[in-house]
Design a protein around this motif. Sequence first.
Motif, PDB file in Angstrom:
ATOM      1  N   PHE A 186      51.410 -22.533  30.376  1.00  0.00           N
ATOM      2  CA  PHE A 186      51.791 -23.228  31.600  1.00  0.00           C
ATOM      3  C   PHE A 186      51.715 -22.259  32.780  1.00  0.00           C
ATOM      4  O   PHE A 186      51.392 -22.645  33.894  1.00  0.00           O
ATOM      5  N   ALA A 187      52.032 -21.003  32.504  1.00  0.00           N
ATOM      6  CA  ALA A 187      51.865 -19.920  33.473  1.00  0.00           C
ATOM      7  C   ALA A 187      50.744 -19.015  32.970  1.00  0.00           C
ATOM      8  O   ALA A 187      50.558 -18.863  31.764  1.00  0.00           O
ATOM      9  N   PRO A 188      49.976 -18.416  33.864  1.00  0.00           N
ATOM     10  CA  PRO A 188      48.826 -17.619  33.403  1.00  0.00           C
ATOM     11  C   PRO A 188      49.211 -16.352  32.661  1.00  0.00           C
ATOM     12  O   PRO A 188      48.456 -15.878  31.827  1.00  0.00           O
ATOM     13  N   GLU A 189      50.384 -15.793  32.970  1.00  0.00           N
ATOM     14  CA  GLU A 189      50.835 -14.568  32.327  1.00  0.00           C
ATOM     15  C   GLU A 189      52.348 -14.609  32.180  1.00  0.00           C
ATOM     16  O   GLU A 189      53.027 -15.335  32.927  1.00  0.00           O
ATOM     17  N   PRO A 190      52.913 -13.843  31.236  1.00  0.00           N
ATOM     18  CA  PRO A 190      54.375 -13.788  31.122  1.00  0.00           C
ATOM     19  C   PRO A 190      55.016 -13.352  32.431  1.00  0.00           C
ATOM     20  O   PRO A 190      54.579 -12.395  33.077  1.00  0.00           O
ATOM     21  N   GLY A 191      56.040 -14.082  32.859  1.00  0.00           N
ATOM     22  CA  GLY A 191      56.736 -13.753  34.087  1.00  0.00           C
ATOM     23  C   GLY A 191      56.174 -14.405  35.326  1.00  0.00           C
ATOM     24  O   GLY A 191      56.821 -14.405  36.380  1.00  0.00           O
TER      25      GLY A 191
END
Length: 806
Positions: A186-191
Amino acid sequence: MRDRVRDRGRRPADEHADVVVVGSGFGGSVAAYRFAEAGLRVVVLERGKPYPPGSFPRSPAAMARNLWDPSEGMYGLFDLWSFRGLDAAVSSGLGGGSLIYANVLLRKPERWFVRESPVPGGGHEHWPVTRADLDPHYDAVERMLRPQRYPLGLPPYDETAKTLAMREAARRMGLEWVLLPLGVSFAPEPGAAPAPGLPIPDPGYGNLHGMPRTTCRLRGECDLGCNDGAKNTLDHTYLSAAEHHGADIRTLHEARWLAPAPGGGYAVGYVVHDLDREGRRVHTRRLPQRTIACDRLVLAAGTLGTTFLLLTCRAELPGLSRALGTRFSGNGDLLSVVTRARDGAGRHRSLAGSRGPVITSAIRVPDAADSGDPPGTGDRRGFYVQDAGYPPIVEWLAEFAGVRGQLRRVGMFALGRLAAMISRSPQTRINAELAALLGAGRLSDGSLALLGMGRDVPDGVMRLRRGYLDVDWTTTTSMGYFTAMRSVMRGMARAWGAGYHDSPLWLARRVITVHPLGGAPMGRHPGEGVVDEYGEVFGHPGLYVLDGAAMPGPVGANPALTIAALSDRACERILQSSARPARRTGGRTGGPTGLSFTEEMRGHVMPGCADPAEGERLGRANGHLLAVHLTITADDVDRFVADAAHEASASGWVSCPTLGGGRMPVQAGSFNLFALDSAPDSVSAEAVPARRRMLYRLHFTGAGGQALTLVGHKDVHDDPGADVWRDTSTLYVRILRGHTAPAGDAGAEVAAAGVITIHLPDFLRQLTTFRTRGPGGAEALARFGRLFLGELWDAYRDLAARPRAT
């Protein structure tokens, strides 16, 4: 005929590999990566084709051919089976079931690892592994697949109707509701902040497809294959990493048989499919067969594929357990539908099943085992009910399936246009009439599929019937389980003011499973299972089953993560084993000889205390436990012995509930055997030459992402009394904040200190864990032994000369 079959393994092989992996699903892809990363030559045989983003079929014409039947010229994604009491849907393609699964990466509940749980008709469901055994490997798989929970509280995710409805139903029914860990970006990278359609950067190991990926666009197409590449499927993760480390991944290569090879190892026969034949009938039995030999063979073709291979090749594997084909289950899968949801005022309520990924959340219903009931004392078997979304095309099909309403709307539209023509109406804008023709879409908008799964009864039997795979399993013995699940689903429908509908298959008491399990179950001995707890086939060293076929019963939760974790655990054990083959170079073996052993130490620590002895006393009084499980590895024994520091690597886990609970993996670790101590704490200078220390340094991460370093030493020196055992089994520990190097220890904050020891049963177990790899294993083990005993003699030489007390 049998003699001719057994001759297969004696045919000259076309090539040789250290490891052959059959299948690229959750078990096979993990194995391919772990072995390739370790430097072994790995060949993966996958019968299906690759599916880069954008290649999954969507049109009716393409979907009609999106099935797997090479004899009919079909090389598609879906492989559908129909058996006596159930149907099954599995996948064929690079990445196996991950291509069409609904992304859920749940751990098997701890109490569902049942032991000696009676099965109707005889026998027991028994899991020889525990949740504690798997937790470090669940962690490892999650680091690669990077599950994310649906970001319900953030726009545009916060208005996902089906997820909100699931939460409401659970609250009304007094049941547990959870947002599920999903293998979706859902997000491209953690955080990073989640948002649909963002580009996903490639990881360090690259992407074998070489195609761009974007975050989830919430289109509900997960089960058809994700054309955005938002799913963290195995081709984007483990298989890309395996290829990066040198694995030879071969698609459209279908394994047909296996047999022991002369001199050890195994031979695998396979055929190669040709996409140029797509759409034409093919005599697949006449395809030319090729042979590859290997030192280790991993079967990971899925429950149906692996069990079929073993049943077909039973004659080539003498002594194969009679448990082959048993313990089949569908993991309790059941599909139903709720329709025409309404709110408390009787108005239409949207469930919007096509919005979001296929599954976002679940309602969990507990098991008798969750209450600690002894096996066999109750028949309450737990399950999950999950929202099962669908792509928008299904909504169109549902609306047009309502023939009576559709005909009425078409008739009203035609009458309206006819009346306008006769009356020569000046109204030329017809938007309202077209909207009425399309309808309000309330049937599809107010409907939602529900997917249940859990602990059904694993009493199915798989066998061959005239050369075809057959499964004898019915819902009869699991009827209490299915009745309870359907009751909960009906309760959910009532909470939404909706109608409840069983699957049409249920009229014949049939189900369709997407999670077939069993057939080559693990057990404690050949009378109970086909493989041991590490997936190795009893009586056939080097042959492994690392997929759903090895499950001794239902996982209960979605099984993908558990299959992958079991495979990771097995590979770690194999790579530590003395049976590990040396790499082949020009047909000869060479290179350094490595050695490893495993040790486990337990004791107590006290937070905030800097002195180990005081920390042990206070930690014991307050119940603050510490345990360390390590595998010590010297990659080159000659260099290890010659080096004055005698340094080796350490891997494993640290468990300290006070600092983070669970088993925290060691991210980097070192061990020094008998390092000379030039500045001892409590002995005179003349005793210095006889003093040694075993040094440990372990970097790990505690609660809240806190970097921690465990620094420990065993103080090996001669003092009054026979203290050899105490000195070599007692580790004085300080846990420092941050990942420190030796030079930084003095200035680091001490988080805790204490003492841990090797208990006698653990020491006796440790003696059985010594393994070597490479040439000259016995000599390498002897050199290590001479070093160990020689250093002990130097440290305690005065003990032998000391007069005995009388």
